[in-house]
Design a protein around this motif. Structure first.
Motif, PDB file in Angstrom:
ATOM      1  N   GLY A 102       0.820  -1.211   0.000  1.00 25.60           N
ATOM      2  CA  GLY A 102       0.000   0.000   0.000  1.00 25.60           C
ATOM      3  C   GLY A 102       0.851   1.258   0.000  1.00 25.60           C
ATOM      4  O   GLY A 102       0.519   2.245  -0.676  1.00 25.60           O
ATOM      5  N   TRP A 103       1.953   1.241   0.726  1.00 29.41           N
ATOM      6  CA  TRP A 103       2.846   2.403   0.755  1.00 29.41           C
ATOM      7  C   TRP A 103       3.415   2.707  -0.627  1.00 29.41           C
ATOM      8  O   TRP A 103       3.723   3.859  -0.939  1.00 29.41           O
ATOM      9  CB  TRP A 103       3.987   2.169   1.733  1.00 29.41           C
ATOM     10  N   ALA A 104       3.570   1.675  -1.454  1.00 26.88           N
ATOM     11  CA  ALA A 104       4.116   1.890  -2.797  1.00 26.88           C
ATOM     12  C   ALA A 104       3.237   2.824  -3.619  1.00 26.88           C
ATOM     13  O   ALA A 104       3.714   3.480  -4.544  1.00 26.88           O
ATOM     14  CB  ALA A 104       4.291   0.555  -3.512  1.00 26.88           C
ATOM     15  N   ALA A 105       1.946   2.901  -3.295  1.00 28.21           N
ATOM     16  CA  ALA A 105       1.050   3.815  -4.018  1.00 28.21           C
ATOM     17  C   ALA A 105       1.503   5.259  -3.814  1.00 28.21           C
ATOM     18  O   ALA A 105       1.495   6.067  -4.764  1.00 28.21           O
ATOM     19  CB  ALA A 105      -0.389   3.634  -3.536  1.00 28.21           C
ATOM     20  N   ARG A 106       1.891   5.593  -2.597  1.00 27.38           N
ATOM     21  CA  ARG A 106       2.381   6.955  -2.348  1.00 27.38           C
ATOM     22  C   ARG A 106       3.678   7.203  -3.111  1.00 27.38           C
ATOM     23  O   ARG A 106       3.874   8.273  -3.702  1.00 27.38           O
ATOM     24  CB  ARG A 106       2.607   7.172  -0.850  1.00 27.38           C
ATOM     25  N   LEU A 107       4.550   6.215  -3.115  1.00 26.09           N
ATOM     26  CA  LEU A 107       5.813   6.354  -3.840  1.00 26.09           C
ATOM     27  C   LEU A 107       5.542   6.597  -5.321  1.00 26.09           C
ATOM     28  O   LEU A 107       6.159   7.470  -5.946  1.00 26.09           O
ATOM     29  CB  LEU A 107       6.674   5.108  -3.648  1.00 26.09           C
ATOM     30  N   HIS A 108       4.621   5.841  -5.894  1.00 33.97           N
ATOM     31  CA  HIS A 108       4.294   6.031  -7.304  1.00 33.97           C
ATOM     32  C   HIS A 108       3.721   7.415  -7.559  1.00 33.97           C
ATOM     33  O   HIS A 108       3.995   8.034  -8.601  1.00 33.97           O
ATOM     34  CB  HIS A 108       3.316   4.959  -7.769  1.00 33.97           C
ATOM     35  N   GLY A 109       2.909   7.890  -6.624  1.00 37.61           N
ATOM     36  CA  GLY A 109       2.361   9.228  -6.780  1.00 37.61           C
ATOM     37  C   GLY A 109       3.452  10.284  -6.852  1.00 37.61           C
ATOM     38  O   GLY A 109       3.369  11.233  -7.640  1.00 37.61           O
ATOM     39  N   LEU A 110       4.493  10.113  -6.047  1.00 38.79           N
ATOM     40  CA  LEU A 110       5.616  11.043  -6.071  1.00 38.79           C
ATOM     41  C   LEU A 110       6.441  10.877  -7.346  1.00 38.79           C
ATOM     42  O   LEU A 110       6.805  11.856  -8.002  1.00 38.79           O
ATOM     43  CB  LEU A 110       6.503  10.810  -4.841  1.00 38.79           C
ATOM     44  N   LEU A 111       6.714   9.624  -7.714  1.00 42.56           N
ATOM     45  CA  LEU A 111       7.557   9.362  -8.881  1.00 42.56           C
ATOM     46  C   LEU A 111       6.899   9.831 -10.173  1.00 42.56           C
ATOM     47  O   LEU A 111       7.598  10.140 -11.152  1.00 42.56           O
ATOM     48  CB  LEU A 111       7.883   7.872  -8.972  1.00 42.56           C
ATOM     49  N   ALA A 112       5.576   9.881 -10.201  1.00 45.11           N
ATOM     50  CA  ALA A 112       4.879  10.352 -11.401  1.00 45.11           C
ATOM     51  C   ALA A 112       5.262  11.792 -11.743  1.00 45.11           C
ATOM     52  O   ALA A 112       5.151  12.213 -12.896  1.00 45.11           O
ATOM     53  CB  ALA A 112       3.370  10.243 -11.213  1.00 45.11           C
ATOM     54  N   GLY A 113       5.731  12.537 -10.744  1.00 45.81           N
ATOM     55  CA  GLY A 113       6.119  13.918 -10.980  1.00 45.81           C
ATOM     56  C   GLY A 113       7.603  14.128 -11.164  1.00 45.81           C
ATOM     57  O   GLY A 113       8.070  15.271 -11.151  1.00 45.81           O
ATOM     58  N   TYR A 114       8.361  13.046 -11.345  1.00 48.81           N
ATOM     59  CA  TYR A 114       9.822  13.188 -11.486  1.00 48.81           C
ATOM     60  C   TYR A 114      10.159  14.073 -12.682  1.00 48.81           C
ATOM     61  O   TYR A 114       9.761  13.786 -13.814  1.00 48.81           O
ATOM     62  CB  TYR A 114      10.465  11.815 -11.651  1.00 48.81           C
ATOM     63  N   PRO A 115      10.914  15.177 -12.465  1.00 47.60           N
ATOM     64  CA  PRO A 115      11.163  16.139 -13.529  1.00 47.60           C
ATOM     65  C   PRO A 115      12.483  15.937 -14.264  1.00 47.60           C
ATOM     66  O   PRO A 115      12.823  16.718 -15.157  1.00 47.60           O
ATOM     67  CB  PRO A 115      11.192  17.468 -12.757  1.00 47.60           C
ATOM     68  N   GLY A 116      13.228  14.911 -13.899  1.00 46.87           N
ATOM     69  CA  GLY A 116      14.566  14.746 -14.457  1.00 46.87           C
ATOM     70  C   GLY A 116      14.574  14.145 -15.849  1.00 46.87           C
ATOM     71  O   GLY A 116      13.546  13.990 -16.507  1.00 46.87           O
ATOM     72  N   GLU A 117      15.772  13.775 -16.277  1.00 47.92           N
ATOM     73  CA  GLU A 117      15.971  13.176 -17.595  1.00 47.92           C
ATOM     74  C   GLU A 117      15.082  11.943 -17.767  1.00 47.92           C
ATOM     75  O   GLU A 117      15.017  11.098 -16.890  1.00 47.92           O
ATOM     76  CB  GLU A 117      17.443  12.766 -17.725  1.00 47.92           C
ATOM     77  N   PRO A 118      14.364  11.837 -18.896  1.00 49.42           N
ATOM     78  CA  PRO A 118      13.517  10.653 -19.115  1.00 49.42           C
ATOM     79  C   PRO A 118      14.332   9.364 -19.052  1.00 49.42           C
ATOM     80  O   PRO A 118      15.448   9.294 -19.567  1.00 49.42           O
ATOM     81  CB  PRO A 118      12.948  10.884 -20.519  1.00 49.42           C
ATOM     82  N   LEU A 119      13.761   8.369 -18.411  1.00 50.31           N
ATOM     83  CA  LEU A 119      14.453   7.094 -18.241  1.00 50.31           C
ATOM     84  C   LEU A 119      14.051   6.127 -19.343  1.00 50.31           C
ATOM     85  O   LEU A 119      12.959   6.223 -19.905  1.00 50.31           O
ATOM     86  CB  LEU A 119      14.093   6.494 -16.879  1.00 50.31           C
ATOM     87  N   PRO A 120      14.907   5.141 -19.649  1.00 51.21           N
ATOM     88  CA  PRO A 120      14.519   4.117 -20.619  1.00 51.21           C
ATOM     89  C   PRO A 120      13.381   3.264 -20.076  1.00 51.21           C
ATOM     90  O   PRO A 120      13.211   3.134 -18.862  1.00 51.21           O
ATOM     91  CB  PRO A 120      15.802   3.295 -20.805  1.00 51.21           C
ATOM     92  N   THR A 121      12.606   2.687 -20.973  1.00 52.69           N
ATOM     93  CA  THR A 121      11.445   1.884 -20.588  1.00 52.69           C
ATOM     94  C   THR A 121      11.856   0.464 -20.223  1.00 52.69           C
ATOM     95  O   THR A 121      12.532  -0.209 -20.998  1.00 52.69           O
ATOM     96  CB  THR A 121      10.421   1.849 -21.734  1.00 52.69           C
ATOM     97  N   LEU A 122      11.460   0.033 -19.017  1.00 53.67           N
ATOM     98  CA  LEU A 122      11.678  -1.337 -18.538  1.00 53.67           C
ATOM     99  C   LEU A 122      13.115  -1.806 -18.784  1.00 53.67           C
ATOM    100  O   LEU A 122      13.356  -2.928 -19.242  1.00 53.67           O
ATOM    101  CB  LEU A 122      10.669  -2.284 -19.184  1.00 53.67           C
ATOM    102  N   SER A 123      14.066  -0.950 -18.449  1.00 53.58           N
ATOM    103  CA  SER A 123      15.480  -1.267 -18.693  1.00 53.58           C
ATOM    104  C   SER A 123      16.011  -2.457 -17.900  1.00 53.58           C
ATOM    105  O   SER A 123      16.993  -3.080 -18.339  1.00 53.58           O
ATOM    106  CB  SER A 123      16.344  -0.027 -18.422  1.00 53.58           C
ATOM    107  N   PRO A 124      15.415  -2.859 -16.750  1.00 54.61           N
ATOM    108  CA  PRO A 124      15.899  -4.089 -16.120  1.00 54.61           C
ATOM    109  C   PRO A 124      15.625  -5.338 -16.963  1.00 54.61           C
ATOM    110  O   PRO A 124      16.205  -6.399 -16.704  1.00 54.61           O
ATOM    111  CB  PRO A 124      15.117  -4.144 -14.802  1.00 54.61           C
ATOM    112  N   LEU A 125      14.754  -5.192 -17.963  1.00 56.82           N
ATOM    113  CA  LEU A 125      14.420  -6.314 -18.839  1.00 56.82           C
ATOM    114  C   LEU A 125      15.125  -6.199 -20.188  1.00 56.82           C
ATOM    115  O   LEU A 125      15.799  -7.126 -20.648  1.00 56.82           O
ATOM    116  CB  LEU A 125      12.909  -6.366 -19.063  1.00 56.82           C
TER     117      LEU A 125
END
Length: 310
Positions: free
Chosen positions: A131-154
């Motif tokens: 449940g706490w991860a929902a808050r983390l996702h809410g924050l990460l949705a606003g990350y203003p930095g350099e765009p990250l690659p998609t699903l790079s661990p895969l």
């Protein structure tokens, strides 16, 4: 904390490396202690409140590790600066990867764990953490930095691991190696055009390595840890293998329904990632027994596929 008398050779080498790197950066590092020893070795450079993450099993080059670590430090640092509950990059050293003696290291603030949950079951605690991860996702949705690659661990991270398994298959049969290659091709197609397969996916910056499993509970509350696989993708990638109760807790906390079809694809992808980790067994033989339960789940499930992909 690991017993200094039972450290693996890998951990002993990591302690020496972390200590020398720390001292070069002006840290005391008088009483180094191993906190964790699996894919990375975490070394607390006591008495300073600094933990060094030393990659010991990575298949990537130092340059590739450093590029990945820059993303990790940028995202975790931004979250920390925003007041989010995360382990911070250490303020005692520059916020950047430290290339030292053929390794790329990162330095983090030491956090003391505390257990104040009384008689609550492990399942209850884990559902709460999801449940706490929902808050983390809410924050990460606003990350203003350099765009990250998609699903790079895969993609492309799994490709060299599968190549290694072709040479040393470990417990995999030829048919299973072929299946893994086909599933990787499926993931390449998904990463190439995720909206085409799942138009409603919530694609954003993610923790990348199951945040529900990477929570430290402290006397002052909880903090998320280990952003090493930070990436961009659907939130379902961060929710793999948490079970129905965890998904329910996440949906209650976020107010958004998890896409079960996408979650199933992501869980298959997570299992394939574990299969790829078998490539590391020659470097850490005890890893095989740790991975085998998930590998068995991968064997038992329907091979990975995408809607509309033949």
């Amino acid at each position: 904390m690991a017993n200094p008398n039972t450290l693996s050779k890998r951990a002993e080498e990591a302690v020496g490396l972390a200590t020398r790197a720390g001292k070069r950066l002006g840290l005391r590092a008088d009483d180094p202690r191993v906190l964790h020893d699996v894919f990375n070795v975490l070394v607390h450079l006591a008495p300073d409140p600094v933990v060094v993450r030393v990659p010991t099993l990575a298949l990537a080059s130092v340059a590739e590790q450093a590029a990945k670590q820059r993303h990790e430090l940028a995202v975790a640092g931004w979250l920390a600066d925003s007041g989010a509950p995360v382990v911070r990059p250490s303020p005692l050293v520059p916020r950047e990867p430290v290339e030292f003696e053929g390794r790329s290291l990162t330095f983090w603030e030491f956090v003391s764990e505390a257990d104040a949950d009384g008689d609550r079951t492990l399942e209850e605690r884990f559902a709460e953490q999801t449940g706490w991860a929902a808050r983390l996702h809410g924050l990460l949705a606003g990350y203003p930095g350099e765009p990250l690659p998609t699903l790079s661990p895969l993609v492309p991270a799994l490709k060299p691991a599968l190549a290694e398994l072709k040479k040393q298959p470990q417990s995999l049969t030829t048919a299973e190696l072929d299946r893994a290659e086909r599933e990787y091709a499926v993931l390449e197609a998904l990463v190439g055009d995720l909206p085409a397969y799942f138009p409603g996916a919530r694609v954003q910056t993610l923790h990348g390595d199951s945040p529900s499993y990477n929570v430290l509970r402290t006397a002052d509350g909880y903090v998320f840890n280990d952003f090493e696989d930070v990436t961009r993708g659907p939130v379902e990638w961060d929710l793999t293998l948490v079970g129905p109760r965890g998904i329910e807790a996440y949906e209650r906390a976020s107010g958004v329904r998890v896409d079960r079809a996408l979650l199933d694809v992501m869980e298959g992808a997570r299992m394939l990632q574990v299969v790829g980790a078998l490539a590391l067994v020659p470097r850490m033989p005890e890893l095989g027994a740790m991975l085998e339960p998930i590998v068995e789940q991968w064997r038992a499930r329907t091979p990975l596929s995408l809607p509309g992909l033949a």
